[in-house]
Design a protein around this motif. Structure first.
Motif, short mmCIF file in Angstrom:
data_model
loop_
_atom_site.label_atom_id
_atom_site.label_comp_id
_atom_site.label_asym_id
_atom_site.label_seq_id
_atom_site.Cartn_x
_atom_site.Cartn_y
_atom_site.Cartn_z
N ARG A 8 0.85 -1.18 0.00
CA ARG A 8 0.00 0.00 0.00
C ARG A 8 0.90 1.24 0.00
O ARG A 8 1.87 1.32 0.73
N TYR A 9 0.53 2.19 -0.86
CA TYR A 9 1.28 3.43 -0.96
C TYR A 9 0.43 4.58 -0.46
O TYR A 9 -0.77 4.63 -0.69
N ASN A 10 1.07 5.53 0.18
CA ASN A 10 0.38 6.71 0.66
C ASN A 10 0.66 7.87 -0.27
O ASN A 10 1.70 7.93 -0.91
N LYS A 11 -0.28 8.80 -0.33
CA LYS A 11 -0.10 10.01 -1.12
C LYS A 11 1.02 10.84 -0.48
O LYS A 11 1.02 11.06 0.73
N PRO A 12 2.00 11.29 -1.27
CA PRO A 12 3.08 12.09 -0.69
C PRO A 12 2.55 13.40 -0.12
O PRO A 12 1.62 14.01 -0.66
N ASN A 13 3.14 13.83 0.94
CA ASN A 13 2.74 15.07 1.60
C ASN A 13 3.96 15.97 1.69
O ASN A 13 4.91 15.69 2.43
N ILE A 14 3.95 17.07 0.94
CA ILE A 14 5.10 17.97 0.93
C ILE A 14 5.29 18.63 2.31
O ILE A 14 6.40 19.01 2.66
N GLY A 15 4.22 18.70 3.07
CA GLY A 15 4.32 19.30 4.40
C GLY A 15 5.11 18.45 5.39
O GLY A 15 5.60 18.96 6.39
N SER A 16 5.26 17.16 5.10
CA SER A 16 5.98 16.30 6.03
C SER A 16 7.47 16.20 5.68
O SER A 16 8.21 15.53 6.38
N LEU A 17 7.89 16.87 4.61
CA LEU A 17 9.31 16.85 4.24
C LEU A 17 10.09 17.83 5.12
O LEU A 17 9.53 18.78 5.67
#
Length: 60
Positions: A8-17
Motif C-alpha cells: 500500500r502506498y500513501n499520497k506524498p505530503n510535501i508538508g511532512s518533508l
C-alpha cells in the motif's frame, strides 16, 4: 486465501518533508520555464504536412 504481498502506498505530503527539501522542490517548480505551445504547434503542423505529403506521394 488472502494475498499477503499487498503493498500500500500513501499520497506524498510535501508538508511532512524537511524544510530545506520542501523549499528546494517549490523553487524548482516556480523556476521551471513555461512550455512554448506555439513552437510545439508549429512542429506538429510541419510533421502533419510531411505525413500527408508522403501518403499522397505513395498513392499517386
Amino acid at each position: 486465501m488472502a494475498n499477503t504481498n499487498v503493498i500500500r502506498y500513501n499520497k506524498p505530503n510535501i508538508g511532512s518533508l524537511p524544510k530545506e527539501i520542501g523549499k528546494d522542490i517549490l523553487m524548482t517548480i516556480m523556476n521551471t520555464p513555461k512550455p512554448d505551445y506555439e513552437k510545439r504547434k508549429k512542429e506538429a503542423e510541419e510533421l502533419e504536412e510531411k505525413i500527408f505529403a508522403a501518403e499522397y506521394n505513395g498513392k499517386a
